[in-house]
Structure formats: C-alpha cells, structure tokens
Scaffold this motif. Structure first.
Motif, short mmCIF file in Angstrom:
data_model
loop_
_atom_site.label_atom_id
_atom_site.label_comp_id
_atom_site.label_asym_id
_atom_site.label_seq_id
_atom_site.Cartn_x
_atom_site.Cartn_y
_atom_site.Cartn_z
N ARG A 42 0.83 -1.20 0.00
CA ARG A 42 0.00 0.00 0.00
C ARG A 42 0.87 1.25 0.00
NH1 ARG A 42 -0.94 3.79 3.29
NH2 ARG A 42 0.14 2.77 5.02
N LEU A 43 1.87 1.24 0.87
CA LEU A 43 2.76 2.39 0.97
C LEU A 43 3.46 2.68 -0.35
CD1 LEU A 43 5.14 3.13 3.92
CD2 LEU A 43 6.05 3.06 1.61
N CYS A 44 3.96 1.64 -1.00
CA CYS A 44 4.70 1.83 -2.26
C CYS A 44 3.80 2.39 -3.36
CB CYS A 44 5.32 0.51 -2.71
SG CYS A 44 6.74 0.02 -1.72
N SER A 45 2.52 2.02 -3.31
CA SER A 45 1.58 2.55 -4.31
C SER A 45 1.21 3.99 -4.02
CB SER A 45 0.32 1.68 -4.33
OG SER A 45 -0.67 2.25 -5.16
N GLU A 46 0.95 4.31 -2.73
CA GLU A 46 0.50 5.65 -2.37
C GLU A 46 1.62 6.67 -2.31
OE1 GLU A 46 -1.61 5.34 1.28
OE2 GLU A 46 -3.27 4.16 0.45
N ARG A 47 2.85 6.20 -2.09
CA ARG A 47 3.97 7.12 -1.88
C ARG A 47 4.95 7.14 -3.05
NH1 ARG A 47 0.88 9.89 1.14
NH2 ARG A 47 0.51 9.07 3.24
N TYR A 48 4.45 6.91 -4.25
CA TYR A 48 5.18 7.18 -5.49
C TYR A 48 6.34 6.21 -5.78
CZ TYR A 48 2.98 11.47 -3.84
OH TYR A 48 2.10 12.37 -3.30
N SER A 52 0.61 4.12 -9.69
CA SER A 52 -0.73 3.61 -9.36
C SER A 52 -1.45 3.10 -10.59
CB SER A 52 -1.56 4.72 -8.71
OG SER A 52 -1.67 5.84 -9.56
N LYS A 388 3.08 11.67 5.74
CA LYS A 388 3.40 11.39 4.34
C LYS A 388 4.91 11.29 4.13
CE LYS A 388 2.94 13.53 -0.25
NZ LYS A 388 2.31 14.65 -1.00
N GLU A 391 6.48 8.08 5.53
CA GLU A 391 6.20 6.92 4.68
C GLU A 391 6.97 6.98 3.37
OE1 GLU A 391 1.98 6.55 4.27
OE2 GLU A 391 1.69 5.91 6.36
#
Length: 442
Positions: A42-48, A52, A388, A391
């Motif tokens: 999840r983190l890798c998807s949301e934090r660039y 996505s 943000k 993460e």
C-alpha cells in the motif's frame, strides 16, 4: 513482440514477487508478516514508489521515488565495484544471436500469417515456425556472455596482466522454473554484473574476497543487517563450468530469496567463447602464460530494491504526556539510498514571500545534488505532511516561516528522531551535504 504474462503489477520486482500472492496466502490472516507485506504494498503505491496506473495493467512501472531508489542502488553498487583498480565499465546489446539463450523475440504478425495459411501440412507449418525462430533474435538471461566476448579487447587495455574486471548493468530475462510452471511467464529484471578475471592460483582467494565484500556491502545500507546472509550452492545446483557458488540471501516474510550470486567458473566458458582464438586469451602470471579463471558476480537489482524496502519499514509506537498512544509508519531507508533527502514546507507568514524562499532553497539544493520535495505546494496540515514524508522515507523536513524572513532561522525535523531544531538558512545546505556524505562513508 516479446510475450509476457504476469499475475500482478508487482512482478517487475524480480522473480520473487510473481509468486507473491501464492506465498503470502500460506500465512494466517493474523500473521504479522502478512500485515507487513500488505502495508508495504500500500505504501509503495500511495507514496510514489510504484505507479498507481500499473495496478490496471499486466506489468508494473516504478513511480518517481521507486525510480530514484533503484538508481541509488545501482550507483552505490557500481561505485563499490569500481573502487578496485582495473575494473572497467562496459555495455552490450540486450539482443544477441547466442543459440543457448532460451528467450526469443518473435514477430506476432508473422506467426499469425504462418498459422492462418490455408490447408498447410503439419510438417510445413513446423518448418516455417522453426525457420522463423532461427531467424529471430535471442534475449539475454545474464550479462556474463557479453563480458566474456569483450575479454580479449580488455586484456590489451591492461597489457595482458591480471587481475581485472568488467562491470555492466542492464536488463535481462530470467526464466525461473517455478515461475514458468506456475504462470508460464518470464520475468524482466535489471541485473548488475562483475566478471573478474584472475590467475588460476589465486581464484579461490579472490572468490573469498568478493563474497566477503558483497555481504558487507548489503549489510552496510541495511537497517537490520542480520536479515542478509550467505549460503553455498549445492553441487547439484552448480551452473555449467562452475566449481563453487555462493548466494547472498534476504529473509523476506515468505522466506529467503537470492539477491546476488557469485560463481567460480574456471576457464571453461572463456575458452568456449573464444574457441578460434584460444592462444589470444592467454595472459601473464609472473613468467608463465596462463588462461585466467573467471569469477562471476551478478545481482538482481529489482529484488535487492524490494529487500531494502522491507528491511527499512518500521511501525513505531509512542505514548505522549497525556498517555495517548501514537503509531508512526516510517520507511527508514539509509540516507544514501532514500530517494528524497529533504522536503520544503511553509509555516505562518506571507505566503508569496515564504514560497519565494522555498523556491530559492529548492534550486540551491538541486544544484548540489540534494534531492528535494516541494512540499510547499501541498495544502495538507503539518501533521499529515509529516506522516506522508515518514512513509516516503524523507530524511529531513525544513520549515520556512515568518521567523525565517525576520531572522533567517529555519525549523528542521529529523525523520529518525522526530526532533525539531532551529538552524540558520545559511547553514542548511552545508549541514545536509555533510550528513549525507558521512552516512555514505560510515
């Protein structure tokens, strides 16, 4: 067109993640390792780190931070390898005509034309397909062969003396047996390679040197060094011509996976590559002329990147003065690895003037190679921004406020300690450069 089928966008991360769903499904629903894996994805998807958009496709592409992290790993690997004298960089084409390579680039339209012919016999169809495959280009499965082919030219460069090495980074296709049996697909990975040519009488010592060197390198940038370990390759698993093999492993939540492999190859593959010029492969070892032995070092960069992401992920709990529990998720990547070193934010004061100061600092940092995030463009609260940045793995957050305009003082937050310190604007660039440099040399 090169055919690939993948189970999820995560497959681009090497050979371990194509089996991601199957491996983590073996864990119970309450298993901490399963929670950690889901949290990181999840983190890798949301934090660039991962694009996505990739979740809607059959392949995965890295986002801005994932691309920068991968670049940092490659740069540090190359720097460590090239720190020895007489290691030279090379570059070879990904496409070749090496018959032994198992992967082929084929033209889909040509195949369709062969199969759509009216009433062809099985023999005719088979012959056309065989001819088409013979004329197609193979894709490399390792960088070793390219280095072996450049050996003679490099030998002249070092005046036919040993030892020396050839280093390269590039894309390869790995056809893992488990992967092929589970989903009939290939895996495109970025590989970094060192091919080390040395005297037969010193090859075992050099193998020991490189094994120690590589494990030390992986652990140097790790938050938890003990997750990186070595294992010897069994005799039944030795590759062609190898007398000894060692793997650098990382202990993922689903089990150990190979990050880097070292082989003692002797002279078999070198002589096989230069059959018609076997005399030219000889070099000096004291007063003797010898055919050198080859040590091959190869790392799966994509899987190494995943290892460092898992290794750096922390969930920290802290109770404040009012006995309220706070939980913080932090990507504690090593300062040399983390994609963003500093984020710039603005506090209270004249918005336009503070923004001008931030833009000036941004340009100043970028000019000296300090990767900087323009947080002053974000309208989120300071608390949400800190969440943000933690993460994302951002090392420092620099706050520009009204006091900066009056006295030149900035507020600097440290990712690892969360301590905020005041610092004069004239000192911040020098502080960041010294901190990053010291961490790389530690």
């Amino acid at each position: 067109m090169f055919f690939k089928s993948t189970r999820s966008c995560l497959q681009r991360w090497g050979e371990s993640l194509p089996l991601y769903q199957r491996k983590i499904s073996k864990c119970s629903a309450h298993d901490d390792s399963l929670d950690q894996t889901r949290l990181l994805m999840r983190l890798c998807s949301e934090r660039y780190y991962i694009s996505s958009e990739a979740f809607n496709t059959r392949t995965c592409t890295y986002g801005p931070l994932g691309t920068e992290l991968k670049k940092n790993i490659i740069d540090l690997w190359t720097s460590a390898i090239r720190s020895r004298a007489y290691v030279f960089g090379i570059s070879n084409s990904m496409q070749s005509r090496i018959p032994e390579e198992p992967g082929r680039i084929v033209n889909l339209k040509s195949f369709q034309e062969i199969l759509s012919k009216d009433n062809p016999s099985k023999e005719e169809t088979s012959q056309n397909i065989q001819k088409h495959l013979k004329d197609s280009l193979s894709v490399r499965t390792s960088l070793l062969q390219g280095a072996l082919q450049q050996y003679i030219q490099a030998l002249e460069l070092v005046n036919r003396t040993l030892p020396f090495g050839l280093a390269e980074t590039g894309l390869c296709y790995n056809f893992d047996n488990q992967l092929r049996h589970s989903s009939d697909c290939s895996s495109e990975v970025t590989e970094s390679s060192l091919v080390w040519f040395c005297s037969p009488r010193t090859s075992s010592q050099w193998m020991d040197y490189w094994v120690h060197h590589r494990l030390k390198w992986w652990r140097k940038f790790a938050l938890g060094p003990s997750d990186f370990n070595l294992c010897n390759v069994g005799d039944e698993s030795l590759k062609e011509g190898a007398s000894h093999g060692v793997k650098v492993l990382y202990n993922f939540p689903w089990g150990s996976e190979t990050l880097e492999t070292l082989w003692t190859l002797g002279d078999t593959q070198l002589l096989k590559t230069h059959q018609e010029t076997s005399v030219k492969v000889q070099c000096r070892d004291g007063r003797k002329s010898v055919v050198p032995h080859v040590i091959s070092v190869s790392v799966n960069v994509d899987r190494g990147m995943l290892a460092y992401l898992f290794n750096s992920l922390q969930r920290l709990k802290k109770t404040d003065s009012k006995q309220k529990l706070h939980q913080r998720t932090v990507l504690k990547l090593h300062p040399a690895l983390t994609p963003v070193k500093v984020a710039l934010d603005i506090g209270r004061g004249s918005n336009s003037e503070l923004r001008q100061v931030c833009e000036g600092l941004l340009q100043e940092f970028l000019e000296v190679g300090i990767s900087t995030w323009p947080g002053y463009l974000d309208t989120k609260s300071l608390e949400n921004l800190n969440t943000k940045y933690d993460e994302m793995g951002v090392l420092f957050t620099v706050m520009v406020s009204e006091s900066t305009l009056k006295s030149g003082l900035l507020l600097v937050r440290n990712r690892d300690t969360t301590i905020r310190e005041t610092m004069h604007i004239s000192e911040i660039k020098c502080f960041l450069l010294k901190y990053i440099s010291a961490s790389e040399n530690h």
